[in-house]
Design a protein around this motif. Structure first.
Motif, PDB file in Angstrom:
ATOM      1  N   PHE A  88       0.795  -1.219   0.000  1.00 31.15           N
ATOM      2  CA  PHE A  88       0.000   0.000   0.000  1.00 31.15           C
ATOM      3  C   PHE A  88       0.831   1.274   0.000  1.00 31.15           C
ATOM      4  N   GLU A  89       2.134   1.154  -0.136  1.00 29.04           N
ATOM      5  CA  GLU A  89       2.964   2.337  -0.143  1.00 29.04           C
ATOM      6  C   GLU A  89       2.714   3.173  -1.397  1.00 29.04           C
ATOM      7  N   GLU A  90       2.499   2.482  -2.521  1.00 27.90           N
ATOM      8  CA  GLU A  90       2.307   3.184  -3.779  1.00 27.90           C
ATOM      9  C   GLU A  90       0.947   3.868  -3.848  1.00 27.90           C
ATOM     10  N   SER A  91      -0.081   3.207  -3.349  1.00 25.82           N
ATOM     11  CA  SER A  91      -1.414   3.811  -3.389  1.00 25.82           C
ATOM     12  C   SER A  91      -1.746   4.379  -2.020  1.00 25.82           C
ATOM     13  N   ASN A  92      -2.317   5.540  -2.004  1.00 19.84           N
ATOM     14  CA  ASN A  92      -2.648   6.192  -0.737  1.00 19.84           C
ATOM     15  C   ASN A  92      -4.026   5.799  -0.239  1.00 19.84           C
ATOM     16  N   GLU A  93      -4.665   4.831  -0.900  1.00 19.11           N
ATOM     17  CA  GLU A  93      -5.981   4.391  -0.479  1.00 19.11           C
ATOM     18  C   GLU A  93      -5.876   3.638   0.844  1.00 19.11           C
ATOM     19  N   ASP A  94      -6.839   3.873   1.692  1.00 19.66           N
ATOM     20  CA  ASP A  94      -6.879   3.150   2.957  1.00 19.66           C
ATOM     21  C   ASP A  94      -7.824   1.966   2.766  1.00 19.66           C
ATOM     22  N   ALA A  95      -7.264   0.825   2.450  1.00 20.74           N
ATOM     23  CA  ALA A  95      -8.055  -0.373   2.168  1.00 20.74           C
ATOM     24  C   ALA A  95      -8.799  -0.820   3.420  1.00 20.74           C
ATOM     25  N   PRO A  96      -9.941  -1.504   3.264  1.00 24.40           N
ATOM     26  CA  PRO A  96     -10.696  -1.962   4.435  1.00 24.40           C
ATOM     27  C   PRO A  96      -9.896  -2.932   5.303  1.00 24.40           C
ATOM     28  N   GLU A  97      -9.022  -3.699   4.686  1.00 22.56           N
ATOM     29  CA  GLU A  97      -8.190  -4.636   5.458  1.00 22.56           C
ATOM     30  C   GLU A  97      -7.260  -3.887   6.393  1.00 22.56           C
ATOM     31  N   ILE A  98      -6.717  -2.783   5.895  1.00 23.00           N
ATOM     32  CA  ILE A  98      -5.802  -1.976   6.700  1.00 23.00           C
ATOM     33  C   ILE A  98      -6.552  -1.317   7.853  1.00 23.00           C
ATOM     34  N   ALA A  99      -7.728  -0.773   7.549  1.00 18.69           N
ATOM     35  CA  ALA A  99      -8.521  -0.121   8.593  1.00 18.69           C
ATOM     36  C   ALA A  99      -8.917  -1.108   9.685  1.00 18.69           C
ATOM     37  N   GLU A 100      -9.325  -2.315   9.284  1.00 18.92           N
ATOM     38  CA  GLU A 100      -9.715  -3.324  10.273  1.00 18.92           C
ATOM     39  C   GLU A 100      -8.514  -3.767  11.105  1.00 18.92           C
ATOM     40  N   ALA A 101      -7.361  -3.930  10.452  1.00 22.05           N
ATOM     41  CA  ALA A 101      -6.150  -4.322  11.183  1.00 22.05           C
ATOM     42  C   ALA A 101      -5.767  -3.247  12.203  1.00 22.05           C
ATOM     43  N   LYS A 102      -5.869  -1.977  11.807  1.00 20.02           N
ATOM     44  CA  LYS A 102      -5.554  -0.889  12.741  1.00 20.02           C
ATOM     45  C   LYS A 102      -6.481  -0.918  13.945  1.00 20.02           C
ATOM     46  N   GLU A 103      -7.766  -1.174  13.690  1.00 22.69           N
ATOM     47  CA  GLU A 103      -8.750  -1.221  14.771  1.00 22.69           C
ATOM     48  C   GLU A 103      -8.455  -2.363  15.743  1.00 22.69           C
ATOM     49  N   ILE A 104      -8.136  -3.535  15.214  1.00 18.24           N
ATOM     50  CA  ILE A 104      -7.856  -4.699  16.055  1.00 18.24           C
ATOM     51  C   ILE A 104      -6.565  -4.487  16.841  1.00 18.24           C
ATOM     52  N   ILE A 105      -5.571  -3.883  16.218  1.00 15.09           N
ATOM     53  CA  ILE A 105      -4.320  -3.593  16.936  1.00 15.09           C
ATOM     54  C   ILE A 105      -4.600  -2.648  18.101  1.00 15.09           C
ATOM     55  N   ALA A 106      -5.434  -1.653  17.874  1.00 18.67           N
ATOM     56  CA  ALA A 106      -5.789  -0.718  18.946  1.00 18.67           C
ATOM     57  C   ALA A 106      -6.535  -1.429  20.072  1.00 18.67           C
ATOM     58  N   GLN A 107      -7.468  -2.325  19.714  1.00 16.84           N
ATOM     59  CA  GLN A 107      -8.198  -3.080  20.737  1.00 16.84           C
ATOM     60  C   GLN A 107      -7.249  -3.968  21.536  1.00 16.84           C
ATOM     61  N   GLY A 108      -6.348  -4.635  20.846  1.00 18.49           N
ATOM     62  CA  GLY A 108      -5.394  -5.506  21.528  1.00 18.49           C
ATOM     63  C   GLY A 108      -4.477  -4.728  22.458  1.00 18.49           C
ATOM     64  N   ASP A 109      -4.014  -3.585  21.985  1.00 21.09           N
ATOM     65  CA  ASP A 109      -3.154  -2.755  22.826  1.00 21.09           C
ATOM     66  C   ASP A 109      -3.907  -2.244  24.047  1.00 21.09           C
ATOM     67  N   SER A 110      -5.197  -1.930  23.875  1.00 22.50           N
ATOM     68  CA  SER A 110      -5.973  -1.425  25.008  1.00 22.50           C
ATOM     69  C   SER A 110      -6.153  -2.493  26.082  1.00 22.50           C
ATOM     70  N   VAL A 111      -6.182  -3.766  25.691  1.00 23.30           N
ATOM     71  CA  VAL A 111      -6.299  -4.852  26.675  1.00 23.30           C
ATOM     72  C   VAL A 111      -5.074  -4.860  27.576  1.00 23.30           C
ATOM     73  N   PHE A 112      -3.904  -4.683  26.976  1.00 22.66           N
ATOM     74  CA  PHE A 112      -2.674  -4.729  27.772  1.00 22.66           C
ATOM     75  C   PHE A 112      -2.424  -3.413  28.508  1.00 22.66           C
ATOM     76  N   GLN A 113      -2.903  -2.309  27.989  1.00 23.53           N
ATOM     77  CA  GLN A 113      -2.752  -1.025  28.687  1.00 23.53           C
ATOM     78  C   GLN A 113      -3.638  -0.982  29.933  1.00 23.53           C
ATOM     79  N   ALA A 114      -4.793  -1.628  29.863  1.00 26.47           N
ATOM     80  CA  ALA A 114      -5.689  -1.672  31.025  1.00 26.47           C
ATOM     81  C   ALA A 114      -5.041  -2.411  32.185  1.00 26.47           C
ATOM     82  N   ASP A 115      -4.194  -3.397  31.889  1.00 18.47           N
ATOM     83  CA  ASP A 115      -3.497  -4.140  32.934  1.00 18.47           C
ATOM     84  C   ASP A 115      -2.451  -3.287  33.633  1.00 18.47           C
ATOM     85  N   GLU A 116      -1.846  -2.378  32.889  1.00 15.18           N
ATOM     86  CA  GLU A 116      -0.769  -1.563  33.446  1.00 15.18           C
ATOM     87  C   GLU A 116      -1.289  -0.509  34.411  1.00 15.18           C
ATOM     88  N   VAL A 117      -2.521  -0.098  34.240  1.00 11.02           N
ATOM     89  CA  VAL A 117      -3.108   0.978  35.070  1.00 11.02           C
ATOM     90  C   VAL A 117      -3.490   0.468  36.418  1.00 11.02           C
TER      91      VAL A 117
END
Length: 117
Positions: A88-117
């Protein structure tokens, strides 16, 4: 396109493990409540011991899910970086796969950040 397919698979894996983790966390709460009620009501020691075993098994599953999520999330993040650079470096389109992956990464990170607090 095989790399996009792999990204989808890894994203779905993380999504499933997050869902399992939330399920087991709710199960631990329910079993802990049930165990406390049994203790308060003076239940049979054998039944109480069995309930405590159920509770400890549920807690082990939460721990196992966290380990699997950590591994799956690291794998997804690695694949995500490779795919962003390669596909996706050549095209600036934000594909649905990329958007979903970003969302899941954020959810996963939030699970581990909640433990640290």
């Amino acid at each position: 396109m095989a790399t996009v397919r792999n990204l989808k698979i890894k994203t779905q894996t993380c999504k499933r493990v997050i869902k399992e983790l939330h399920y087991y966390e709710k199960e631990v709460e329910a079993e802990a409540t049930k165990t406390a009620k049994m203790k308060d009501s003076g239940a049979d020691p054998y039944d109480l011991k069995q309930q405590e075993n159920v509770l400890s098994e549920s807690r082990m599953m939460v721990h196992d899910c966290r380990k699997r999520l950590e591994t799956a999330l690291a794998d997804l993040k690695g694949s995500f970086q490779i795919i962003i650079q390669a596909e996706f470096e050549e095209s600036n389109e934000d594909a649905p796969e990329i958007a979903e992956a970003k969302e899941i990464i954020a959810q996963g990170d939030s699970v581990f950040q909640a433990d640290e607090v």
